[in-house]
Design a protein around this motif. Sequence first.
Motif, PDB file in Angstrom:
ATOM      1  N   GLY A   1       6.195  -3.383  -7.652  1.00  0.00           N
ATOM      2  CA  GLY A   1       7.109  -2.338  -8.105  1.00  0.00           C
ATOM      3  C   GLY A   1       7.355  -1.264  -7.074  1.00  0.00           C
ATOM      4  N   SER A   2       6.428  -1.109  -6.126  1.00  0.00           N
ATOM      5  CA  SER A   2       6.613  -0.095  -5.092  1.00  0.00           C
ATOM      6  C   SER A   2       7.847  -0.377  -4.238  1.00  0.00           C
ATOM      7  N   ILE A   3       8.216  -1.655  -4.116  1.00  0.00           N
ATOM      8  CA  ILE A   3       9.409  -1.994  -3.332  1.00  0.00           C
ATOM      9  C   ILE A   3      10.657  -1.440  -4.012  1.00  0.00           C
ATOM     10  N   GLY A   4      10.711  -1.561  -5.347  1.00  0.00           N
ATOM     11  CA  GLY A   4      11.850  -1.008  -6.068  1.00  0.00           C
ATOM     12  C   GLY A   4      11.940   0.497  -5.930  1.00  0.00           C
ATOM     13  N   VAL A   5      10.780   1.175  -5.991  1.00  0.00           N
ATOM     14  CA  VAL A   5      10.777   2.628  -5.820  1.00  0.00           C
ATOM     15  C   VAL A   5      11.235   3.001  -4.415  1.00  0.00           C
ATOM     16  N   MET A   6      10.754   2.260  -3.407  1.00  0.00           N
ATOM     17  CA  MET A   6      11.160   2.523  -2.032  1.00  0.00           C
ATOM     18  C   MET A   6      12.662   2.312  -1.850  1.00  0.00           C
ATOM     19  N   LEU A   7      13.184   1.269  -2.472  1.00  0.00           N
ATOM     20  CA  LEU A   7      14.623   1.005  -2.389  1.00  0.00           C
ATOM     21  C   LEU A   7      15.413   2.142  -3.024  1.00  0.00           C
TER      22      LEU A   7
ATOM     23  N   THR B   1      -2.320   9.690  11.400  1.00  0.00           N
ATOM     24  CA  THR B   1      -1.136   8.848  11.586  1.00  0.00           C
ATOM     25  C   THR B   1       0.115   9.716  11.588  1.00  0.00           C
ATOM     26  N   LEU B   2       1.164   9.192  12.157  1.00  0.00           N
ATOM     27  CA  LEU B   2       2.418   9.937  12.254  1.00  0.00           C
ATOM     28  C   LEU B   2       3.020  10.160  10.868  1.00  0.00           C
ATOM     29  N   PRO B   3       3.381  11.391  10.541  1.00  0.00           N
ATOM     30  CA  PRO B   3       4.001  11.669   9.234  1.00  0.00           C
ATOM     31  C   PRO B   3       5.502  11.416   9.269  1.00  0.00           C
ATOM     32  N   VAL B   4       5.902  10.186   9.580  1.00  0.00           N
ATOM     33  CA  VAL B   4       7.323   9.873   9.697  1.00  0.00           C
ATOM     34  C   VAL B   4       7.677   8.655   8.851  1.00  0.00           C
ATOM     35  N   VAL B   5       6.972   8.474   7.738  1.00  0.00           N
ATOM     36  CA  VAL B   5       7.262   7.346   6.857  1.00  0.00           C
ATOM     37  C   VAL B   5       7.216   7.792   5.405  1.00  0.00           C
ATOM     38  N   MET B   6       8.060   7.141   4.583  1.00  0.00           N
ATOM     39  CA  MET B   6       7.913   7.233   3.140  1.00  0.00           C
ATOM     40  C   MET B   6       6.806   6.262   2.738  1.00  0.00           C
ATOM     41  N   ARG B   7       5.971   6.676   1.780  1.00  0.00           N
ATOM     42  CA  ARG B   7       4.874   5.822   1.332  1.00  0.00           C
ATOM     43  C   ARG B   7       4.860   5.758  -0.189  1.00  0.00           C
ATOM     44  N   VAL B   8       4.755   4.544  -0.700  1.00  0.00           N
ATOM     45  CA  VAL B   8       4.620   4.342  -2.145  1.00  0.00           C
ATOM     46  C   VAL B   8       3.483   3.353  -2.360  1.00  0.00           C
ATOM     47  N   PRO B   9       2.448   3.711  -3.124  1.00  0.00           N
ATOM     48  CA  PRO B   9       1.316   2.796  -3.310  1.00  0.00           C
ATOM     49  C   PRO B   9       1.712   1.584  -4.144  1.00  0.00           C
ATOM     50  N   TRP B  10       1.044   0.484  -3.889  1.00  0.00           N
ATOM     51  CA  TRP B  10       1.260  -0.714  -4.692  1.00  0.00           C
ATOM     52  C   TRP B  10       0.841  -0.436  -6.130  1.00  0.00           C
ATOM     53  N   PHE B  11       1.642  -0.938  -7.058  1.00  0.00           N
ATOM     54  CA  PHE B  11       1.359  -0.728  -8.468  1.00  0.00           C
ATOM     55  C   PHE B  11       0.510  -1.850  -9.064  1.00  0.00           C
TER      56      PHE B  11
ATOM     57  N   CYS C   1     -10.241  -1.429  -2.999  1.00  0.00           N
ATOM     58  CA  CYS C   1     -10.837  -1.494  -1.666  1.00  0.00           C
ATOM     59  C   CYS C   1     -10.270  -0.435  -0.735  1.00  0.00           C
ATOM     60  N   GLY C   2      -9.131   0.109  -1.069  1.00  0.00           N
ATOM     61  CA  GLY C   2      -8.463   1.112  -0.244  1.00  0.00           C
ATOM     62  C   GLY C   2      -6.999   1.118  -0.589  1.00  0.00           C
ATOM     63  N   MET C   3      -6.400   2.293  -0.729  1.00  0.00           N
ATOM     64  CA  MET C   3      -5.013   2.380  -1.167  1.00  0.00           C
ATOM     65  C   MET C   3      -4.110   1.582  -0.234  1.00  0.00           C
ATOM     66  N   GLN C   4      -3.279   0.725  -0.827  1.00  0.00           N
ATOM     67  CA  GLN C   4      -2.307  -0.061  -0.083  1.00  0.00           C
ATOM     68  C   GLN C   4      -0.913   0.497  -0.359  1.00  0.00           C
ATOM     69  N   PHE C   5      -0.101   0.586   0.677  1.00  0.00           N
ATOM     70  CA  PHE C   5       1.201   1.231   0.548  1.00  0.00           C
ATOM     71  C   PHE C   5       2.313   0.336   1.075  1.00  0.00           C
ATOM     72  N   SER C   6       3.470   0.448   0.448  1.00  0.00           N
ATOM     73  CA  SER C   6       4.715   0.016   1.069  1.00  0.00           C
ATOM     74  C   SER C   6       5.266   1.222   1.816  1.00  0.00           C
ATOM     75  N   ILE C   7       5.705   1.028   3.040  1.00  0.00           N
ATOM     76  CA  ILE C   7       6.166   2.158   3.848  1.00  0.00           C
ATOM     77  C   ILE C   7       7.547   1.886   4.413  1.00  0.00           C
ATOM     78  N   LEU C   8       8.282   2.959   4.635  1.00  0.00           N
ATOM     79  CA  LEU C   8       9.621   2.885   5.222  1.00  0.00           C
ATOM     80  C   LEU C   8       9.790   4.063   6.157  1.00  0.00           C
ATOM     81  N   GLY C   9      10.136   3.794   7.412  1.00  0.00           N
ATOM     82  CA  GLY C   9      10.284   4.847   8.402  1.00  0.00           C
ATOM     83  C   GLY C   9      11.479   5.740   8.127  1.00  0.00           C
ATOM     84  N   TYR C  10      11.348   7.015   8.459  1.00  0.00           N
ATOM     85  CA  TYR C  10      12.460   7.945   8.299  1.00  0.00           C
ATOM     86  C   TYR C  10      13.697   7.481   9.066  1.00  0.00           C
TER      87      TYR C  10
END
Length: 535
Positions: free
Chosen positions: A166-172, A397-407, A415-424
Motif C-alpha cells: 500500500g505504500s506504493i499507492g501512497v507514494m503515487l 542520510t540525505l533528506p532528499v526523499v519522500m518516505r512511506v513505510p511498508w504497510f 526487524c527494522g522499518m522498511q520504506f518505499s522512497i521517491l527522490g525529490y
Amino acid sequence: MNTAVIFVFMTVTFLTSQINCQEAILHISSASKEQEFCILYNHSWTPLPERLDATVPYPVVNLTSTMLCDPSGVSPDVVKGNAVVVMRGDCTFSQKALVAQSLGATTLLIASNITMIPPSANGSEYSKVQIPLALMRYRDFMEAQRVFGDEMQARLYAPLSSWIDGSIGVMLLISIVTVALGGYWSGACERERLNSGAEGANRDNKAESGDIALYSPFKVFIFVCLMSGMLFLMYYFYNILIYVMIAIFCIASATALFSCIDAVLEKLGCAHGNFTVFNANFSLRSLILASVCISISVVWAVYRNEDRWIWILQDLLGVAFCLYFIRTMSLSSFKICVILLTLLLVYDVFFVFITPFFTKDGVSIMVQVALGPGASEEKRRGNVVEVPAEPETPTETLPVVMRVPWFSARAQNLCGMQFSILGYGDIIVPGLLVAYCSRFDVWINSTKKIYFFSCCIAYLLGMITTFAVMLLSRMGQPALLYLVPFTLITSATVAACRGEIRQFWNGTSYEVLESSQEPLLPEARSDHPIEAEPC
C-alpha cells in the motif's frame, strides 16, 4: 538561497526499497500476554507456516549458557519437545541444528549478539535438518525473559510479503498531487502577474522577486554541471557535507512550508493582524506561522533518525519544498524544458549505471550518496538482509526523499522499518515542465487547461510505469528514465495537435538573448493572448 538549494537538493534519483523474504516472526506468549520479535531464517532450509493460526506452540528452554556444538552436558529430557534457545558461535548453524534435533528439540533459536544474516549451509546439509532453525537477537530474548519469565510458548511463522504494498499507492498519490498543485500554483501566479499588468515590467526577463528563471541553454548546462560537481563533493566529503545538507534542508523546508501555508491563508482571506513596535511593522499571522514552521523543522532535525514517525514530518517538509521549488523556478520555453530534462536524464543514468565501472567498490556514486557510506555493498544491492543485534548509531542520510513505510510487511518492519522512497528530483524535474504547461495555458487563455492536464496525466502514467517495472524486476528504478519521455512526448504531441508547436517551443515573448538583450521571437507577443487553434 534559492540557487544554493537547487544545486544541493537535485542530486538523488528514485531508489526504492525491495521486498525481502528472509525475515519471519517469533510469537512469544503466556497465559495473559503475547509479543512478537524479529527472526531471520533461510526459507529454502526452514519452511515456516504463513499464518499464526497454522503454527504449534512449544515451551521455550533457555540454553544460552551453551553453544550446543555437541550434546555433552545437555539432558535430552530437558530439550525433548521444546523450542531451544542457544548462543551463536564456535560451530556452524547446521551442526547446532543436528545436535538439537538428535536431542529431540522441536525448534532451534540461535541468539546472536552480533549483526545477523540469514543462516545458510551446504546444500547437502539442508535435507538432514528437519526442525525449524532461525536467528534472533540476544537482547530480544532477554526482553522476552524479562516480560514472560520461564513460562514462554514460542511459535514461528513467516507471513507472505506482497509485491504490491500500500505504500506504493501512497507514494503515487503524494507525487501526483505535489506535481499538480505545484503546476497549478505556478499558473495561478502567472495569471495574477498578467492581470496586474506586470508583463510590461518584465520585458527585460527579470522574474518576480525571489523567483529563478532559466531562459538560456548555457545557463541550463552550467546548472547541470554544478549539480554534478555537488554530487562528486558529496561522494568524497560525505561525512562533512551531510550536516551542511541537513542545515540547508531545515532552512529551505521551513521557508517553503511558510510560503505554502501563507499562500493558502491569503487565499482564504485570513487577516494579517498588523501591529507596530518601535516604528517597525509586524504581522501577527506571519509571526505565528513562522514560529510553527521553524518548530516543525527543528523537531525534524532533532528526531530525524527516529524511523517510526519522523517520516511524516519529512514528507510534509518535502512536499512543501517541492511545491515551493516548482512555483519559484520557471522555465521560459519548451526548448529549455527539453534541454533541462534531457540533461538531467543523462545525469541520472550516468551516475546510476555508468559510475559503478569507475568506483573502487563497484557501487554507483548516486547510490552511495543516497544510502551513505556506511551501507554495505550487498545491502545496497538488496541481496542480503542484515539485522543489527544491538542498537547502532544511526547513519546520517540525505533528506532528499519522500518516505512511506511498508504497510503489509510485518516481519520486515519488526526487524527494522522498511520504506518505499521517491527522490525529490523525480517530483521537481517533471514538475517544472508541468508548471511551464500551466503557464502556457494562461498565455493562450486556455479555459480547459489542456496542456496542464495532459502533462499531469503523462506524469501519472510515467510513475505507474516506473512502479510496474520496479515490481516486475524486483529492483529500484531511476524514475526519470520513464517520466522524462512520457511528459516531453505528451506535451509536444498536444502542441502539434493544436497547431501551436512554434509558440509552445519558443515560449514567452520576453525571452531574451544574454548578449544582445533582443527578443528571441520576432513576433513578440502583445498583451493579447496567442490565438489558439482548436484541436
